[in-house]
Design a protein around this motif. Structure first.
Motif, mmCIF file in Angstrom:
data_model
loop_
_atom_site.group_PDB
_atom_site.id
_atom_site.type_symbol
_atom_site.label_atom_id
_atom_site.label_comp_id
_atom_site.label_asym_id
_atom_site.label_seq_id
_atom_site.Cartn_x
_atom_site.Cartn_y
_atom_site.Cartn_z
ATOM 1 N N GLY A 176 19.661 21.863 13.313
ATOM 2 C CA GLY A 176 20.987 21.558 12.810
ATOM 3 C C GLY A 176 21.198 20.107 12.424
ATOM 4 N N VAL A 177 20.113 19.359 12.217
ATOM 5 C CA VAL A 177 20.243 17.961 11.796
ATOM 6 C C VAL A 177 20.590 17.936 10.308
ATOM 7 N N ARG B 68 24.495 31.703 12.529
ATOM 8 C CA ARG B 68 25.035 30.459 11.960
ATOM 9 C C ARG B 68 23.903 29.617 11.400
ATOM 10 N N GLN B 69 23.978 29.257 10.123
ATOM 11 C CA GLN B 69 22.949 28.393 9.554
ATOM 12 C C GLN B 69 23.511 27.016 9.240
ATOM 13 N N ARG B 70 24.745 26.756 9.705
ATOM 14 C CA ARG B 70 25.322 25.433 9.454
ATOM 15 C C ARG B 70 25.776 24.829 10.768
ATOM 16 N N GLY B 71 26.044 23.534 10.718
ATOM 17 C CA GLY B 71 26.577 22.885 11.902
ATOM 18 C C GLY B 71 25.492 22.516 12.889
ATOM 19 N N ARG B 72 25.921 21.851 13.965
ATOM 20 C CA ARG B 72 24.974 21.297 14.905
ATOM 21 C C ARG B 72 24.339 22.352 15.804
ATOM 22 N N ARG B 73 25.131 23.343 16.223
ATOM 23 C CA ARG B 73 24.594 24.260 17.231
ATOM 24 C C ARG B 73 23.982 25.482 16.558
ATOM 25 N N ILE B 97 13.251 15.175 21.250
ATOM 26 C CA ILE B 97 13.974 16.208 22.009
ATOM 27 C C ILE B 97 15.476 15.966 21.923
ATOM 28 N N ALA B 98 15.874 14.692 22.041
ATOM 29 C CA ALA B 98 17.299 14.355 22.026
ATOM 30 C C ALA B 98 17.955 14.821 20.735
ATOM 31 N N GLU B 99 17.224 14.725 19.634
ATOM 32 C CA GLU B 99 17.790 15.097 18.349
ATOM 33 C C GLU B 99 18.205 16.563 18.318
ATOM 34 N N ALA B 100 17.515 17.371 19.122
ATOM 35 C CA ALA B 100 17.805 18.808 19.109
ATOM 36 C C ALA B 100 18.889 19.194 20.118
ATOM 37 N N ILE B 101 19.396 18.206 20.880
ATOM 38 C CA ILE B 101 20.482 18.515 21.816
ATOM 39 C C ILE B 101 21.800 18.416 21.057
ATOM 40 N N PRO B 102 22.531 19.509 20.914
ATOM 41 C CA PRO B 102 23.717 19.490 20.060
ATOM 42 C C PRO B 102 24.911 18.746 20.665
ATOM 43 N N GLU B 103 25.049 18.758 21.996
ATOM 44 C CA GLU B 103 26.238 18.143 22.587
ATOM 45 C C GLU B 103 26.155 16.631 22.520
#
Lengths: 633, 250, 331
Positions: A176-177, B68-73, B97-103
């Motif tokens: 989601g980036v 969902r294909q949009r947004g962070r999560r 790894i941090a980049e993939a954490i959505p919160e």
């Protein structure tokens, strides 16, 4: 990073480039301040004079000193070139990254536009823009900058596309980036180096274009002057004193070279880093490796097609030679199928290549004994005829192992032409016949096709067929099915078996896959860190292997009979780096059975009464399962 | 964790149909193995599920809703084949790894989360500041798995995750996958060309040939009593499965 | 280069013809699009010029009615679309308009001057290839895998320096040495074979150096490929490996750049012609830009562009013959 930049300064090219560049930039900053007045001082007594003590390069039509004018022109020439470069770079990067940001359709349009523009030479675009923007310095900056943009955009597109395809970008997208963040965080940093290098080199080119434009009278206009303008003024008087035209020209070249060389040196340093790392990886202490055991005399009474004793391969490293193969001894009997298994870096492929005499400089192959069909390959000088007809080699990647620009039939036929004295017709007939022999359908038609028209499996068949142009006594197959699908793999393996039976050839099959080897071979050699650690019949591989490495290798790969309730065996640690070969047994660090003696003395490869060989101080001792937790340590 | 449904999914590239009305369900908490040869459409199916390739027909549903294909999560994550290109060489393990954490987490919380994920895949917390270049292929694949778990996905797709690894580390990664599945109740679509590997990790197996699913069922059933000719062909081709017998036959 | 394996001549390959047909259609399509863009750009050029092009061309002192008449004659008062249609229509009849300065038809001027430019560019290209390919191949084979470091350094140094000298500068230097000092060749003009030597060298030497470097790098890359290893495994003679297996593949990769080089040589004539007062298109275009003779600029730019497009397409065809894979690429 810093390391690599400092490496730039250690090469002669780098020193010359950076030195010149510093000089040019210093001149650009200080020359107008120091000599601006002298350069504009009119000396009516000396109009168009030749070189003298007062005026080293002579004077122009107003009697102004040309030497100082050339120096002072540095600022305008360089700054205009840098401006144009910056413009070209910015527009180029925008166009080049557009496909990534705009999505498929708009991106394709931009790409098509860039492809179209890039086909036109820069100078033509410069002239076009020069007409549009008008004659003068501003017009020239715009013209040269915009004219350079397509080439830069193309480069940028290629680089960006290369990185954008990589899986870490896909992973970021899945996580989601956003597009902009992907561009800034993942793509641009990974293409920055080649971009910077190219900007530097193209700054040199821009400088030359600018000089050219001014020389044509389309760039800088009087009373301003850059090097191109000075050359244009000097050209009229080339008969009387050529220096007036040549001196600014030399400055153009020097400044252009300063940018070029700096760019090349940086590129070289970045490219070289991989090479240097390779060199370092191959460093090794040249301390004597214990003489490996050569007792495989059990082979002596058999009819050996291949007899290898104490084979060693070395490559030069930064601190003395490195030995990826350290004393390998084995024999292959007529018609026998021998497998060689091991992980990447175990030296198995290099062993195969050195037997086929395909290791090239700077690699060095040495052996106490290396005979093929009774001929000593190390002593005999001309072995081409023998190897060309009696040894067949099948390589791993069928996609890259054929010459893409030559028809398959011709590639087979040339073996017959060169080693069997066949004429063109006979050779091509034999090629078709051999393709038929390896079960290629419609061999006449197929022989006329190019490699890209063949599937992977078909190519591997053709490769085997190429080996059958002669009458091979030994087929060396180096990972012949690794690149193929399972069903194709089994067909190719079956073909190898058939060929072996029909031709009576022996087979040396190199593979990382224990199950492939056990399918095809009578005997297996297990290699670790450049040595054979075990030599045993295939039938015993799963049940009676003695060496802990062999046992782990068999247990680590699931097959269709693996118990589903227990974890798979794992081998902790990493394979040994040939550069850091430990004292003692190379496997000791990963071995559950290792004791003090293992870390001190390398065990010899010892044969038992049945002819099996193993190199281990604790051969056959029971091993406890290694759990996943321990394996990660 | 939850159920992933491919409902008559069709993907075309130009004129060639890569996936032809593929229907497949990955049930909650199960591992479904997807086998097939190169060009069969395995990877395309994976890409379609995470939105990397457009779908021309059919639907892909997660718990009955479009993914969902949009947004962070993003509810579906993926692990790739090549451990050397799946991590950005310029980002530390922690950053990847941090980049993939959505919160949006505080620094300390994020750090704790990264350490938790690394421990999950049996990597030392000290690796946070290392670059991928300092890791072996097996270790990188663990990092990739940790990153895939960072978004707390409802389903993970593993695309040939062991085929680029040396045999000695393959086993370790497979053990880890099984452990994850058991402990986290992960739903997993496990893609591989290697039937023995699929047999070891998957409870169900689907066979893909030329863009169609030709056989699908519990692993033991499919492997022991294959119904489709192609499945039988695949099984017969496995090297070393029955070597003494095969050799005598030849 | 030897023809591709005359032993196996295709006889009944209908699908292959098909592939070539598709290739030809695709290339022609691309050529037409490029041509259209080029023509449109050259048409619009005159409209991009800030202010009144006719006023600019005739100078500030020209009487207003003369300017108005000229505008009318050039059709500049018509709507843009009408002008465009006129322009295209005239082009089809080979009419490129009339020079503002000399009143002569542009097509006629170009027709007179084109042969001088074309002969210069193609001669220079031939010379560059004749130098670059043998040198590049020889140096690659000699310096392979870190052998003969000194040869490699000397080659790298020479080629970088030669490649960095712009053609017009080289021209000036050549004139200074060989024409002014030694008097071996004429200083300027186009008069007999000897007058070609210096301009051709000025155009060819830089590109030859660049091309030789590229040939060397491509050759080195090819020599490390799997199929060269296969050829060595076949125990073919070294000469055959280098000339039959390596060279065609190295040249294939070089050809694209070679085409760009030829295209840039065509453009490079602009500068070199000005050094040698060569009566070609290059001096025409510069003079017409300076004197703001826009119809003449338009025509010359168009002709240069068309030549470049033709060169690029010839390269594509040559590439397709040498490397059949390139016929199945997309685009």
């Amino acid at each position: 990073m810093t390391n690599r930049w400092s490496r730039v300064l250690k090469t002669p090219v780098g020193i010359a480039g950076v030195g010149l560049l510093t000089l040019v930039l210093l001149l650009a900053v200080f020359a107008p301040i120091l000599w601006g007045d002298k350069a504009n001082a009119v000396d009516t007594d000396n109009l168009l004079a030749g070189p003298s003590a007062d005026h080293w390069l002579g004077t122009d039509n107003l009697g102004r000193d040309l030497f100082y004018r050339v120096l002072v022109a540095t600022r305008l020439s360089v700054s205009l070139a840098l401006l144009a470069t910056a413009l070209g770079t910015v527009v180029g990067v925008l166009l080049g990254t557009a496909p990534l940001l705009l999505g498929r359709r708009a991106g394709r349009l931009v790409t098509a536009l860039v492809n179209l523009l890039v086909a036109f030479p820069g100078l033509l675009l410069v002239l076009f823009f020069a007409v549009v923007f008008g004659v003068g310095a501003k017009g020239a900056v715009l013209a040269i900058g915009l004219a350079g943009a397509p080439a830069f955009a193309r480069l940028c597109q290629t680089l960006v596309a290369g990185v954008a395809e990589l899986e870490y970008v896909a992973a970021a997208r899945i996580a989601g980036v956003g597009r902009f963040r992907i561009l800034l965080r993942h793509v641009l940093p990974n293409v920055a180096e080649p971009l910077v290098v190219n900007v530097t080199i193209s700054a040199g080119g821009v400088l030359l274009s600018f000089a050219g434009l001014s020389f044509l009278g389309l760039g800088v206009q009087p009373p301003s002057y850059d090097w191109g303008r000075l050359m244009q003024d000097g050209l009229a008087g080339i008969y009387t004193h050529p220096l007036a035209a040549l001196a600014p020209g030399i400055m153009v070249i020097v400044a252009g070279l300063a940018f070029n060389l700096t760019g090349e040196a940086v590129a070289g340093a970045f490219g070289m880093s991989a090479v240097t790392r390779f060199g370092q990886a191959l460093q090794v202490d040249t301390g004597e490796t214990p003489a490996s055991d050569l007792r495989h005399d059990a082979d002596a009474d058999r009819d050996l097609v291949l007899d290898v004793r104490d084979l060693r391969v070395s490559f030069p490293g930064a601190a003395g030679p490195v030995h990826p193969v350290r004393g390998v001894s084995f024999g292959v009997a007529a018609g026998e199928a021998v497998g060689v298994v091991g992980e990447s870096g175990s030296g198995k492929s290099l062993t195969a290549l050195s037997i086929a005499r395909l290791v090239e400089e700077p690699g060095l192959v040495d052996a106490r004994h290396l005979t093929f069909c009774g001929t000593d390959l190390l002593a005999e000088s001309d072995t081409d005829q023998l190897l060309g007809t009696s040894l067949a080699v099948v390589f791993q990647d069928p996609m890259t192992s054929f010459n893409p620009a030559m028809r398959i039939g011709a590639q087979l036929a040339e073996v017959g032409r060169h080693h069997q004295g066949l004429d063109r017709k006979e050779a091509s007939d034999r090629a078709v016949d051999r393709l038929r022999a390896v079960r290629v359908r419609e061999p006449e038609r197929r022989a006329r096709q190019y490699p890209f028209e063949f599937s992977g499996g078909m190519r591997q068949r053709a490769m085997i067929g190429m080996g059958l142009m002669g009458s091979p006594r030994l087929i060396i197959a180096d990972e012949p099915t690794t690149a193929l699908d399972v069903t194709v793999q089994s067909q190719v393996l079956a073909l190898l078996q058939d060929v072996r039976r029909e031709e009576g050839a022996a087979l040396l099959l190199i593979s990382h896959d224990v199950s492939v080897v056990s399918d095809v071979c009578d005997r297996v050699l297990v290699m670790y860190a450049g040595r054979i650690v075990e030599d045993l019949p295939t039938a015993d591989l799963h049940t009676r292997a003695q060496h802990p490495y062999t046992r782990a290798l068999v247990a680590a790969v699931p097959d269709m009979a693996t118990a589903l309730d227990a974890p798979l065996a794992t081998i902790p640690g990493h394979p040994v780096d040939p550069a850091q070969m430990p004292v003692g047994c190379a496997y000791a660090a990963r071995c559950p059975l290792a004791t003090a003696v293992c870390r001190e003395q390398d065990p010899a490869l010892v044969a038992d009464t049945s002819g099996r060989r193993v190199a281990c101080w604790h051969a056959g001792e029971p091993i406890e399962m290694v759990t996943a937790e321990e394996a990660t340590a | 964790m939850s159920e992933l449904v491919f409902d008559h999914v069709t993907v075309r590239y130009g004129t060639s149909t890569v996936l032809d009305e593929v229907s497949l369900t990955v049930p909650d908490g199960e591992v479904v193995g997807l086998v097939g040869e190169s060009g069969s459409g395995k990877s395309t199916l994976a890409k379609a599920a995470v939105g990397l390739t457009p779908v021309q027909g059919g639907r892909i549903l997660l718990d009955g809703e479009p993914i969902r294909q949009r947004g962070r999560r993003r509810p579906v994550s993926m692990v790739f084949q090549d451990p050397f290109s799946s991590l950005d060489p310029r980002m530390t393990i922690g950053e990847s790894i941090a980049e993939a954490i959505p919160e949006r987490l505080s620094r300390a919380d994020r750090r704790a989360e990264i350490v938790r994920l690394l421990e999950l895949v049996h990597l030392d917390a000290g690796r946070v500041t290392q670059l991928p270049g300092q890791l072996s292929g097996g270790q990188r694949q663990r990092v990739a798995l940790a990153r895939a778990l960072a978004g707390r996905p409802r389903l993970v797709i593993a695309d040939e995750i062991t085929s680029a690894l040396d045999v000695s580390v393959q086993g370790a990664v497979l053990n880890l996958v099984r452990e994850m599945q058991r402990e986290l109740g992960l739903s997993l679509l496990f893609i591989s060309h290697n039937l023995a590997v699929v047999r070891y990790v998957a409870s169900q197996v689907a066979v893909l040939e030329g863009g169609r699913i030709v056989e699908h069922g519990p692993t033991a059933d499919v492997l022991e009593r294959p119904q489709h000719a192609y499945t039988r062909q695949l099984l017969a081709a496995i090297p070393g499965s029955n070597h003494t017998q095969t050799k005598e036959n030849r | 280069m030897a023809a591709l394996t005359p032993a196996v001549v295709p006889t009944r390959a209908a699908w292959l013809r098909n592939r070539w047909v598709r290739f030809a259609v695709r290339r022609t399509g691309r050529l037409l699009v490029s041509l259209w863009v080029l023509v449109t750009a050259s048409f619009l050029m005159i409209h991009f010029v800030p202010g009144d092009p006719v006023r600019a061309a005739l100078g500030l002192t020209a009487p207003a009615d003369l300017v108005a008449a000229k505008r009318e004659a050039l059709g500049l008062n018509d709507p843009l679309l009408t002008q465009y249609v006129h322009y295209l229509g005239n082009l089809l009849h080979g009419d490129l308009g009339e020079s503002i300065q000399s009143q002569l038809p542009v097509a006629e001027t170009i027709g007179q001057r084109l042969p001088a430019t074309a002969s210069l560019a193609f001669l220079a290209f031939g010379v560059a290839i004749a130098i670059a390919v043998p040198v590049g191949v020889a140096v690659a084979v000699a310096t392979r895998r870190g052998r003969r470091r000194r040869t490699e350094l000397a080659f790298a140094g020479t080629s970088v320096v030669l490649g960095a000298i712009p053609d017009f500068l080289l021209g000036v230097a050549l004139v200074a040495v060989f024409a002014v000092n030694l008097g071996w060749f004429p200083v300027a003009g186009r008069d007999g074979a000897s007058s070609y030597v210096l301009p051709v060298l000025a155009l060819a030497i830089g590109p030859a150096a660049v091309l030789a470097r590229i040939v060397r790098v491509e050759m080195l890359t090819v020599l490390e490929t799997d199929y060269i290893r296969t050829a060595r495994a076949k125990r073919l003679p070294a000469l055959r490996i280098h000339l039959r297996h390596a060279l065609p593949n190295a040249v294939t990769a070089t050809l694209t750049l070679g085409g760009m080089l030829l295209a840039s040589m065509v453009a490079g004539t602009v500068l070199v012609e000005n050094v040698f007062a060569w009566p070609g298109l290059g001096s025409t275009i510069v003079q017409s830009i300076v004197s703001k003779d826009y119809p003449l600029v338009q025509g010359t730019v168009l002709v240069y562009g068309v030549i470049v497009l033709i060169v690029n397409n010839l390269v594509d065809v040559a590439l397709a013959v040498l490397d059949p894979r390139s016929t199945i690429g997309d685009l």
